[in-house]
Design a protein around this motif. Sequence first.
Motif, mmCIF file in Angstrom:
data_model
loop_
_atom_site.group_PDB
_atom_site.id
_atom_site.type_symbol
_atom_site.label_atom_id
_atom_site.label_comp_id
_atom_site.label_asym_id
_atom_site.label_seq_id
_atom_site.Cartn_x
_atom_site.Cartn_y
_atom_site.Cartn_z
ATOM 1 N N GLU A 111 3.940 -13.317 -1.436
ATOM 2 C CA GLU A 111 3.808 -13.225 0.010
ATOM 3 C C GLU A 111 4.727 -14.214 0.734
ATOM 4 O O GLU A 111 5.222 -13.948 1.818
ATOM 5 C CB GLU A 111 2.350 -13.477 0.431
ATOM 6 N N LYS A 112 4.963 -15.368 0.114
ATOM 7 C CA LYS A 112 5.764 -16.408 0.753
ATOM 8 C C LYS A 112 7.219 -15.999 0.948
ATOM 9 O O LYS A 112 7.926 -16.591 1.762
ATOM 10 C CB LYS A 112 5.679 -17.703 -0.066
ATOM 11 N N SER A 113 7.669 -15.013 0.171
ATOM 12 C CA SER A 113 9.077 -14.607 0.276
ATOM 13 C C SER A 113 9.268 -13.377 1.152
ATOM 14 O O SER A 113 10.350 -12.818 1.218
ATOM 15 C CB SER A 113 9.648 -14.341 -1.124
ATOM 16 N N ILE A 114 8.212 -12.955 1.871
ATOM 17 C CA ILE A 114 8.305 -11.787 2.753
ATOM 18 C C ILE A 114 9.170 -12.101 3.969
ATOM 19 O O ILE A 114 8.973 -13.109 4.643
ATOM 20 C CB ILE A 114 6.908 -11.338 3.235
ATOM 21 N N ASN A 115 10.121 -11.224 4.231
ATOM 22 C CA ASN A 115 10.854 -11.274 5.487
ATOM 23 C C ASN A 115 10.159 -10.372 6.509
ATOM 24 O O ASN A 115 9.851 -10.796 7.616
ATOM 25 C CB ASN A 115 12.307 -10.843 5.281
ATOM 26 N N LYS A 116 9.889 -9.127 6.087
ATOM 27 C CA LYS A 116 9.110 -8.232 6.938
ATOM 28 C C LYS A 116 8.475 -7.134 6.092
ATOM 29 O O LYS A 116 8.932 -6.823 4.987
ATOM 30 C CB LYS A 116 9.977 -7.603 8.033
ATOM 31 N N ILE A 117 7.425 -6.566 6.636
ATOM 32 C CA ILE A 117 6.750 -5.408 6.044
ATOM 33 C C ILE A 117 7.224 -4.172 6.796
ATOM 34 O O ILE A 117 7.301 -4.168 8.028
ATOM 35 C CB ILE A 117 5.224 -5.557 6.145
ATOM 36 N N ILE A 118 7.574 -3.133 6.042
ATOM 37 C CA ILE A 118 8.004 -1.866 6.643
ATOM 38 C C ILE A 118 6.877 -0.861 6.433
ATOM 39 O O ILE A 118 6.625 -0.401 5.315
ATOM 40 C CB ILE A 118 9.310 -1.364 6.008
ATOM 41 N N LEU A 119 6.168 -0.555 7.509
ATOM 42 C CA LEU A 119 4.999 0.315 7.457
ATOM 43 C C LEU A 119 5.412 1.708 7.924
ATOM 44 O O LEU A 119 5.796 1.893 9.077
ATOM 45 C CB LEU A 119 3.918 -0.260 8.372
ATOM 46 N N THR A 120 5.364 2.678 7.028
ATOM 47 C CA THR A 120 5.824 4.014 7.398
ATOM 48 C C THR A 120 4.695 4.855 8.002
ATOM 49 O O THR A 120 3.523 4.686 7.679
ATOM 50 C CB THR A 120 6.418 4.760 6.191
ATOM 51 N N ALA A 121 5.087 5.777 8.878
ATOM 52 C CA ALA A 121 4.150 6.684 9.546
ATOM 53 C C ALA A 121 4.735 8.091 9.530
ATOM 54 O O ALA A 121 5.940 8.268 9.722
ATOM 55 C CB ALA A 121 3.927 6.239 10.990
ATOM 56 N N SER A 122 3.890 9.079 9.325
ATOM 57 C CA SER A 122 4.372 10.467 9.334
ATOM 58 C C SER A 122 4.785 10.908 10.726
ATOM 59 O O SER A 122 5.630 11.787 10.897
ATOM 60 C CB SER A 122 3.292 11.411 8.807
ATOM 61 N N GLY A 123 4.177 10.290 11.736
ATOM 62 C CA GLY A 123 4.421 10.713 13.119
ATOM 63 C C GLY A 123 3.359 11.670 13.621
ATOM 64 O O GLY A 123 3.270 11.938 14.819
ATOM 65 N N GLY A 124 2.535 12.186 12.692
ATOM 66 C CA GLY A 124 1.450 13.076 13.085
ATOM 67 C C GLY A 124 1.923 14.413 13.621
ATOM 68 O O GLY A 124 3.117 14.735 13.585
ATOM 69 N N PRO A 125 1.010 15.212 14.171
ATOM 70 C CA PRO A 125 1.352 16.560 14.640
ATOM 71 C C PRO A 125 2.191 16.588 15.915
ATOM 72 O O PRO A 125 2.770 17.618 16.245
ATOM 73 C CB PRO A 125 -0.016 17.210 14.878
ATOM 74 N N PHE A 126 2.265 15.461 16.634
ATOM 75 C CA PHE A 126 2.960 15.450 17.925
ATOM 76 C C PHE A 126 4.238 14.614 17.901
ATOM 77 O O PHE A 126 4.708 14.167 18.949
ATOM 78 C CB PHE A 126 2.013 14.930 19.018
ATOM 79 N N ARG A 127 4.785 14.424 16.727
ATOM 80 C CA ARG A 127 6.036 13.660 16.616
ATOM 81 C C ARG A 127 7.121 14.307 17.489
ATOM 82 O O ARG A 127 7.337 15.515 17.436
ATOM 83 C CB ARG A 127 6.487 13.628 15.152
ATOM 84 N N GLY A 128 7.780 13.487 18.297
ATOM 85 C CA GLY A 128 8.863 13.979 19.147
ATOM 86 C C GLY A 128 8.413 14.569 20.474
ATOM 87 O O GLY A 128 9.253 14.920 21.314
#
Length: 382
Positions: A164-181
């Motif tokens: 954990e100490k070497s984390i720069n950032k966490i990349i949390l992905t999302a599908s965008g759901g049914p209303f993406r865009g």
Amino acid sequence: MKYISILGSTGSIGTQTLDVVREHSDELKVCAITGNNNIELLKEQILEFSPELCCVMNEGKALLLKNMLSGNIKTEILSGMDGLIAAAEYDKSEIIVTAVSGMIGLKPTVAAIKKGKTIALANKETLVTGGSYIMDLAKLYHSAILPVDSEHSAIFQSLMSSSEKSINKIILTASGGPFRGKDTEYLKNVTIDDALKHPNWSMGKKITIDSATLMNKGLEVIEAKFLFDVKPEQIEVVVHPQSIIHSGVEFCDHSTIAQLGLPDMRVPIQFALFYPRREKNSYKSLSLSEIGKLTFEKPDVNVFKCLGLAFEALKAGGTMPTVLNASNEACVDLFLNKKISFLDIGNINEKIMLKHNPVKIDSIETILAAEVFVKKTLESIL
């Protein structure tokens, strides 16, 4: 043999946990299960897995289930919160899969932590509402918390290569759901059926609506902050419609490690149940050549304001995430009962947050008091 309790065995995560048990019946044994109203499915699960204890939250349904089972069944039938806590604390259980939806999972999870159980955490509301209080309890009672959400499992697995100490950032992905865009104008008139059509995952109604508003991703941001001890600004949400990269970690040397796989919740469930080792299974393998391409976008927090509210709640700290979660639970219920519109969910969440002065969480009572605040404030708004 590893003994497990499943809180919420009739829901999406619960039934898929039982799929994993079927796949590994020589190594996993279910000794306690819980449900809410679906006693027909609970009966089937009791007959198949022979748990020693079953809790039905609805007392009347618990009595019906007792009558439905023959006298030869040795499963003890309990009801209510006391029964839920009994399942979480059950002596034989080594791992508690917390698959119930909403804040109802808080008390039994705390009870299991105080017994030093390993928590396979699928009830994100526990950390969203309890935050550092829950993590501190887990440390105090030497209770391991293993993430079951596909995104947090992916981060957890990615971190196995470093710390954990070497984390720069966490990349949390999302599908965008049914209303993406889609824009706000489009969202004004969407229906419940529209919002329940998730493009990639089969889930319960509440979490599916949360995915449509991107609140689910917001709750995952809050959960990730506490699980992995990072700052809000170290969490980046990226819309990834294919749901193949489940999440990743960028380390201090700017290398990024991510976990990939087909959208199948049984994989992270299995990983949590057998951690730290991996086990074979019969699930479908990922073929990147068949997928063809992976795409990424920035989420639109102006259209999907719930995601932005989650970051604001984290910055405010204390009970603010608790209030956001409780408000959202109430608003999703109102939407599903056709009492408010889809866009009202985010708008009401924002109004309630603006009325709240957060305080430090030092007990379950503090968390429950925040929930009472939401109920009273919501009544005044509506």
